[in-house]
Every structure is written in structure tokens, then in C-alpha cells.
Design a protein around this motif. Structure first.
Motif, mmCIF file in Angstrom:
data_model
loop_
_atom_site.group_PDB
_atom_site.id
_atom_site.type_symbol
_atom_site.label_atom_id
_atom_site.label_comp_id
_atom_site.label_asym_id
_atom_site.label_seq_id
_atom_site.Cartn_x
_atom_site.Cartn_y
_atom_site.Cartn_z
ATOM 1 N N ASN A 1 0.826 -1.217 0.000
ATOM 2 C CA ASN A 1 0.000 0.000 0.000
ATOM 3 C C ASN A 1 0.853 1.258 0.000
ATOM 4 N N VAL A 2 1.871 1.300 0.839
ATOM 5 C CA VAL A 2 2.748 2.474 0.907
ATOM 6 C C VAL A 2 3.484 2.675 -0.408
ATOM 7 N N ALA A 3 3.945 1.570 -1.003
ATOM 8 C CA ALA A 3 4.670 1.665 -2.276
ATOM 9 C C ALA A 3 3.818 2.336 -3.339
ATOM 10 N N GLU A 4 2.527 2.005 -3.379
ATOM 11 C CA GLU A 4 1.660 2.601 -4.404
ATOM 12 C C GLU A 4 1.135 3.974 -3.989
ATOM 13 N N GLU A 5 0.864 4.148 -2.694
ATOM 14 C CA GLU A 5 0.351 5.441 -2.241
ATOM 15 C C GLU A 5 1.374 6.546 -2.464
ATOM 16 N N TYR A 6 2.643 6.241 -2.179
ATOM 17 C CA TYR A 6 3.692 7.266 -2.316
ATOM 18 C C TYR A 6 4.563 7.072 -3.552
ATOM 19 N N GLN A 7 4.341 5.975 -4.287
ATOM 20 C CA GLN A 7 5.076 5.684 -5.513
ATOM 21 C C GLN A 7 6.592 5.654 -5.243
ATOM 22 N N VAL A 8 6.969 4.795 -4.292
ATOM 23 C CA VAL A 8 8.359 4.695 -3.852
ATOM 24 C C VAL A 8 8.740 3.226 -3.675
ATOM 25 N N PRO A 9 10.054 2.932 -3.649
ATOM 26 C CA PRO A 9 10.474 1.586 -3.246
ATOM 27 C C PRO A 9 10.301 1.401 -1.746
ATOM 28 N N VAL A 10 9.788 0.262 -1.366
ATOM 29 C CA VAL A 10 9.617 -0.096 0.047
ATOM 30 C C VAL A 10 10.398 -1.372 0.306
ATOM 31 N N ILE A 11 11.256 -1.336 1.315
ATOM 32 C CA ILE A 11 12.051 -2.511 1.664
ATOM 33 C C ILE A 11 11.600 -3.022 3.025
ATOM 34 N N ILE A 12 11.203 -4.289 3.071
ATOM 35 C CA ILE A 12 10.844 -4.947 4.332
ATOM 36 C C ILE A 12 12.078 -5.712 4.798
ATOM 37 N N ALA A 13 12.658 -5.290 5.920
ATOM 38 C CA ALA A 13 13.923 -5.860 6.395
ATOM 39 C C ALA A 13 13.679 -6.806 7.562
ATOM 40 N N THR A 14 13.932 -8.076 7.352
ATOM 41 C CA THR A 14 13.876 -9.037 8.452
ATOM 42 C C THR A 14 15.311 -9.466 8.787
ATOM 43 N N LEU B 1 17.657 -13.290 9.859
ATOM 44 C CA LEU B 1 17.569 -14.733 9.643
ATOM 45 C C LEU B 1 16.692 -15.425 10.676
ATOM 46 N N GLN B 2 16.802 -15.045 11.936
ATOM 47 C CA GLN B 2 16.007 -15.705 12.965
ATOM 48 C C GLN B 2 14.516 -15.489 12.738
ATOM 49 N N LEU B 3 14.133 -14.287 12.360
ATOM 50 C CA LEU B 3 12.722 -14.023 12.103
ATOM 51 C C LEU B 3 12.278 -14.676 10.798
ATOM 52 N N SER B 4 13.163 -14.715 9.821
ATOM 53 C CA SER B 4 12.820 -15.286 8.521
ATOM 54 C C SER B 4 12.639 -16.795 8.587
ATOM 55 N N LEU B 5 13.516 -17.486 9.332
ATOM 56 C CA LEU B 5 13.543 -18.951 9.312
ATOM 57 C C LEU B 5 13.146 -19.606 10.624
ATOM 58 N N GLY B 6 13.075 -18.845 11.710
ATOM 59 C CA GLY B 6 12.673 -19.421 12.992
ATOM 60 C C GLY B 6 11.184 -19.710 12.995
ATOM 61 N N LYS B 7 10.831 -20.993 13.095
ATOM 62 C CA LYS B 7 9.415 -21.368 13.054
ATOM 63 C C LYS B 7 8.807 -21.192 14.437
ATOM 64 N N GLN B 8 7.651 -20.574 14.496
ATOM 65 C CA GLN B 8 7.056 -20.282 15.799
ATOM 66 C C GLN B 8 5.545 -20.148 15.734
ATOM 67 N N SER B 9 4.929 -20.310 16.878
ATOM 68 C CA SER B 9 3.479 -20.112 16.976
ATOM 69 C C SER B 9 3.164 -18.634 16.838
ATOM 70 N N CYS B 10 2.035 -18.347 16.240
ATOM 71 C CA CYS B 10 1.628 -16.947 16.146
ATOM 72 C C CYS B 10 0.119 -16.828 16.300
ATOM 73 N N GLU B 11 -0.314 -15.626 16.605
ATOM 74 C CA GLU B 11 -1.731 -15.365 16.808
ATOM 75 C C GLU B 11 -2.486 -15.465 15.481
ATOM 76 N N PRO B 12 -3.796 -15.734 15.528
ATOM 77 C CA PRO B 12 -4.568 -15.792 14.284
ATOM 78 C C PRO B 12 -4.448 -14.480 13.509
ATOM 79 N N LEU B 13 -4.327 -14.591 12.207
ATOM 80 C CA LEU B 13 -4.174 -13.409 11.361
ATOM 81 C C LEU B 13 -5.545 -12.911 10.906
ATOM 82 N N ASP B 14 -5.730 -11.620 11.002
ATOM 83 C CA ASP B 14 -7.017 -11.017 10.674
ATOM 84 C C ASP B 14 -7.053 -10.644 9.182
ATOM 85 N N ILE B 15 -7.424 -11.608 8.371
ATOM 86 C CA ILE B 15 -7.479 -11.377 6.923
ATOM 87 C C ILE B 15 -8.513 -10.311 6.582
#
Length: 578
Positions: A350-363, A365-379
Motif C-alpha cells: 500500500n505504501v509503495a503505491e500510495e507514495y510511488q516509492v520503493p519499500v524494503i521490508i527488512a527481516t 535470519l532468525q525471524l525469517s527462518l525461525g518457526k514459531q506459533s503466532c496469533e490468528p491473522l485477521d485477513i
């Protein structure tokens, strides 16, 4: 009974460590336990020590544990490298084939199980991971039928005969160790979980799911650790929504394809790690100059060069913000939980299109590959914002004129059209240009265009740009961090609170443009500011000093050995400040 337990399996890569961990954790998830996993693996396909550690709890957890209760070892190297984590009274379940020995000074109980021999009796040594799993599962006194169900799901595609043999391997391992131990170990008996199956995923999967929810229908990417799972996830899922994944020849092709597709109106993303991000820098500049939306995921790992491609680090901050040549508006966001990985992907598009800019999401390795329980996602909460994308019919253009794609506006964001739209013709180039996109070297136009583009930065604030985890008026110490370290800090903070020590904690989620006005009040209120990060030069701390100040209050707490922070390390560091 205990409320949490830590389990680890280790061996050589290619021995089934990963599949064992997957089945073990899936079965635990079915019972309703909260889980947090950490993978230690070598940067090679086969060979080299690897281990997977799972923390199991009846309560939510977001950090790896300091110690270890049960270690499953396929070789002596696993014992030698990991026995130091075992708490007094811990257990080692090892293959009798290599005559396992517990190092001197380690107070642990050894169960030597003929893991390989049992597997070979059943037809193949490949099933030794199931023998080992059955043995360690049985020691916990957990229902074997739940584990067998996970085994059926893992091997079901190979046919009932393979499933039956693996279930038998689990049974044999369980029977042998229970005979040795005289039954399940009471000291390791877990309190019953609530029985509610949790979402259980890695950050890369959450980001892939977030991209789909955001309307992404194309991913162009080149495989690289630890980003590849995003591509692998979307290869399976995107076709179900009319989308596709293109594996390009390199990262340069990946990012330029993403820019082209976004220009054509298709929400497109790419993902990489530090080395790939370096290759994308010129094209990120093109996105900024042409004001074409672009979403990139950077999964940080140990650098520089190939560095430690399978280890934890947070050292791309400077590259993310300053890596591109020239000056362009861009947004850098760093999620800190699995849930934020999902929601930040939606907001990133949304931000990329609203402001017409590159957006980088920086994670990291632990967050990217660490498998964990999470709360239900509100689609249902997902909303799509395409910004100033023109959908209504455009007026007829004057002769020799083009659509003002880069029109000067009050907020710096110009109307955007898709190729082929009647009366929407305009010029697109990476050189400086006028409002219609024609190349221009006019000094007056140059300054106005630069001001127009950079003006966008004044108003960009993503949701929870600064996440306030704890504010206690009595606390004199403030911890500032980013990425996957949040859960570790919160656990340490809870321990310190029991000692009568109050610690405040904030997480910086919007790295650029830097939310100085949101951070400044917290820094002002603190006597000491500890900036915790996985790098050697204190990049986040320097960013704070540059944008907010308070140099005299800031203390660095750095770790750059390739491993995540432990709660005990944060606890000790804060204890020493008081």
C-alpha cells in the motif's frame, strides 16, 4: 509437571534432522502447545553439523531458551557441541552405534538407543530419525497416536507401506527407551496444553501469505539464503490466485522485472539477502527516479560477501538506507514478529503505491527462518490502497502534449496511469525529466523535481513505526532494538522485574524515514539507553544519534558471532547497569 521444555536434535546435514524437527513440532502444535524454533545449519547441501531447537510451552513465547532439557544426537559431535546447554538433570538420547559419551562435568542422563540398528531392521537406515523421534517423544509421556498422525501426513504421499514402516520405527524407538527409563520421565512431563492448534510458521511464509493478501500476483526472484522460502512458498500458492513466480537469472533481472511489472499495474515483489540487495541498488534508484512502486524483502544474514549465509545478523541497516546512489525517497520497515511479517507486507504494498516509492521490508535470519506459533491473522482487516492510480477516463490531450505523469502536486505524489490508457501517454526515463517525463537538464526543473520527490518523506509513517513494549515511569534504563530480538528482551525484562529492576523497551520498526518525533520522548525520559543489535558497528545506535541525539546516554550492546541474543545475556547486561 512443567509448563515448558526445550528439545534439540542434531547431526550431519542430510541425516533427516530437518524432517524430524518438522514432524516433532507439528505433533506438538496439534496438542495446542506454543512453540519457538531455531535452526543452526551449515551453508552446504549435505554434511556439516546441523541442529534444530524447539522451545515448547503452555504460554506464548518469542525467544529461544537459554538451556536445554533433551538432546537427540545422531553423532558424538552433536553431544560435544551442544551438551553445554543441558541443564543439570537433562537427557541425551543418542545412537548407540557411535558409543556416545557425555563430556566430563555435564550432569545429564544418557540413553543409548540402537537407533540405526532398529531402522536397518525395518529396511533402511533412513528411518533412524523416526526411531529417535519416538524415543524422545515417549520420554515426555505424550500420546503416541498424535505423533503417528503427523508421521502419516509427512509420508502419506509415499504410500501406506512407507507410512506403516515409519510408524513402526517410532513405536520401536519408544518401546526401547521406555524399557531403559522404566517409563516416561516425570520431571519432563508437560502440563496439558489448551488443545487449540496454533498457526505455526516461519517469517518467510508469513510474508508470502501477506503478499498474497495484499494482491501481489507476481514474484520475480533469484534463490538465496535466507530468503528462498518466500519464493518456494509463493511458487505453491500464487498460481491458486492467478499469479506466478519467475525465477530469474540473477538479482538484477529480478528487481528490474519487478519494476516493469509494477509499472504495468501488477503488484509485484522480489526478495533477497545482503549480497542480492547490493546488486539491486542501481535498479532501486530507477524505481525512485521513475516513481514506480516496488516492494523488496531483505532477509539479513551474516556478511560481508558470502560471510555467514546461514547465521543471524542485522548488519544491512546502512545499506538499506544509504546504499542507493543519489537521493531518492524510499521506505524501510523492520517487522519484529511473525504477525508483523504478514501485516507489514500488506502495508508495504500500500505504501509503495500510495507514495510511488520503493519499500524494503527488512527481516533477519532468525525471524525469517525461525518457526514459531503466532496469533490468528485477521485477513478481514486487509485493505488495498492503490494511491493516485487513475481509473476514470482522462481528458483529451492538447496537441504535442503528454499526460503529466510527474505533475507537481502539494503532497509530492503525482497521478499515475497504466500503460495503454487512453490519453495517458507519457515518457518514462531514468534521467531527470519534466512533468511529462521528457528528459530535462534544466537547473530550475531539477530542483523542483527533487523537492517534489523528497517531499513524500515528510508524511510517511507506517503503523506502529515505533512499537512501545514497556513504559514504567520508575525505569531508568531503556532498551531500543529491532527485528527478532523483541521477544528475547521481553523475557529478560520479566526476569529483571522479579528482581525489582524496571526496564523500558521500544522496538524501532520504521527505519527510514526515521520517526525521530516518536522516539525522542522515550530517550529523553531514560537515564541510560541500551541499543541492542546483531552487528559490530552499532548501526541502529548511530541512526538514533544522527536523527535524535542523546549521544551521552546511548550504550551499545552488540552481538555479531552469528547467533541470536539469549534472554540470559540481556538479563546479565541490564543487571550490570544497576
Amino acid at each position: 509437571m512443567i509448563s515448558q521444555l526445550s528439545w534439540k536434535i542434531g547431526g550431519q546435514q542430510g541425516e533427516g534432522v530437518e524432517s524430524t524437527d518438522r514432524i516433532f513440532s507439528t505433533a506438538l502444535n496439534r496438542l495446542g502447545y506454543y512453540l519457538y524454533g531455531y535452526r543452526h545449519f551449515s551453508s552446504r547441501i549435505k554434511g556439516g553439523h546441523t541442529n534444530n531447537k524447539i522451545r515448547i510451552s503452555t504460554n506464548p513465547i518469542r525467544a529461544i531458551s537459554d538451556d536445554l532439557d533433551i538432546l537427540v544426537a545422531f553423532d558424538q559431535e552433536t553431544i560435544d557441541l551442544n551438551a553445554g546447554e543441558l541443564r543439570p538433570g537433562g537427557v541425551v538420547v543418542a545412537d548407540a552405534k557411535f558409543s556416545p559419551v557425555i563430556p566430563e562435568g555435564i550432569q545429564a542422563r544418557l540413553f543409548a538407543v540402537p537407533i540405526t540398528a532398529i531402522a536397518e531392521e525395518l529396511g533402511t537406515s533412513l528411518m533412524k530419525n523416526m526411531v529417535a523421534s519416538g524415543a524422545s517423544w515417549a520420554l515426555l509421556g505424550l500420546p503416541l497416536e498424535v505423533f503417528n498422525k503427523a508421521v502419516e501426513e509427512e509420508f502419506g504421499r509415499k504410500g501406506p507401506a512407507i507410512v506403516e514402516k515409519n510408524v513402526e520405527a517410532v513405536k520401536r524407538g519408544a518401546e526401547f527407551v521406555l524399557e531403559q527409563a522404566g517409563g516416561p520421565l516425570e520431571e519432563f512431563k508437560l502440563e496439558p496444553a489448551d488443545g487449540t492448534q496454533k498457526l505455526f510458521m516461519i517469517g518467510n511464509e508469513a510474508m508470502g501469505l501477506g503478499a498474497i493478501a495484499a494482491g501481489c500476483r507476481l514474484m520475480s526472484a533469484y534463490p538465496i539464503t535466507p530468503a528462498s522460502e518466500i519464493m518456494e512458498y509463493l511458487i505453491k500458492k500464487l498460481p491458486k490466485f492467478g499469479g506466478t513466480v519467475v525465477q530469474t537469472e540473477d538479482e538484477i533481472a529480478a528487481v528490474t522485472m519487478a519494476i516493469g511489472a509494477n509499472y504495468a499495474g501488477v503488484r509485484t515483489m522480489t526478495a533477497s539477502a545482503g549480497p542480492g540487495l547490493s546488486l539491486m541498488m542501481e535498479a532501486i534508484g530507477l524505481s525512485g527516479m521513475t516513481e514506480t512502486p516496488l516492494v523488496i524483502v531483505d532477509t539479513q544474514r551474516g556478511g560481508p560477501s558470502t560471510g555467514l549465509p546461514t547465521k543471524q545478523e542485522q548488519s544491512d541497516i546502512n545499506a538499506l538506507i544509504y546504499g542507493t546512489h543519489g537521493e531518492i525517497p524510499k521506505v524501510v520497515v523492520a517487522p519484529s514478529t511473525i504477525e508483523e511479517c504478514f501485516y507489514d507486507m500488506v502495508e508495504g504494498f500500500n505504501v509503495a503505491e500510495e507514495y510511488q516509492v520503493p519499500v524494503i521490508i527488512a527481516t533477519d535470519l532468525q525471524l525469517s527462518l525461525g518457526k514459531q506459533s503466532c496469533e490468528p491473522l485477521d485477513i478481514e482487516s486487509v485493505r488495498i490502497n492503490r494511491g493516485k492510480l487513475v481509473t476514470e477516463e482522462l481528458p483529451q490531450l492538447e496537441e504535442h502534449r503528454m499526460f503529466k505523469r510527474y505533475e507537481f502536486t502539494e503532497d509530492g505524489v503525482s497521478p499515475r496511469v497504466l500503460p495503454g490508457m487512453k490519453n495517458g501517454i507519457h515518457h518514462v526515463t531514468g534521467v531527470e525529466h519534466d512533468q511529462e517525463g521528457r528528459p530535462s537538464e534544466s537547473s530550475i526543473n531539477r530542483q523542483k523535481m527533487m523537492d517534489k520527490r523528497m517531499q513524500k518523506m515528510d508524511s510517511i509513517r507506517v503503523k506502529d513505526a515505533v512499537k512501545v513494549n514497556a513504559v514504567d515511569p520508575s525505569a531508568e534504563v531503556l532498551i531500543v532494538a529491532m527485528g527478532s530480538t523483541g521477544g528475547t528482551i521481553e523475557e529478560a525484562r520479566a526476569r529483571l522485574s522479579k528482581d525489582g529492576i524496571a526496564i523500558n523497551h521500544i522496538t524501532v520498526r520504521q527505519m527510514h524515514p526515521f520517526p525521530s518525533e516518536l522516539i525522542e520522548p522515550h530517550l529523553k525520559a531514560a537515564k541510560t539507553v541500551v541499543v541492542l543489535e546483531n552487528n559490530a558497528t552499532g548501526q541502529l545506535a548511530n541512526l538514533i544519534k544522527q536523527n535524535v541525539g542523546y549521544h551521552d546516554k546511548i550504550r551499545n550492546f552488540l552481538k555479531y558471532d552469528g547467533t541470536p541474543f539469549l534472554p540470559s545475556e540481556v538479563y546479565k547486561a541490564c543487571k550490570e547497569l544497576n
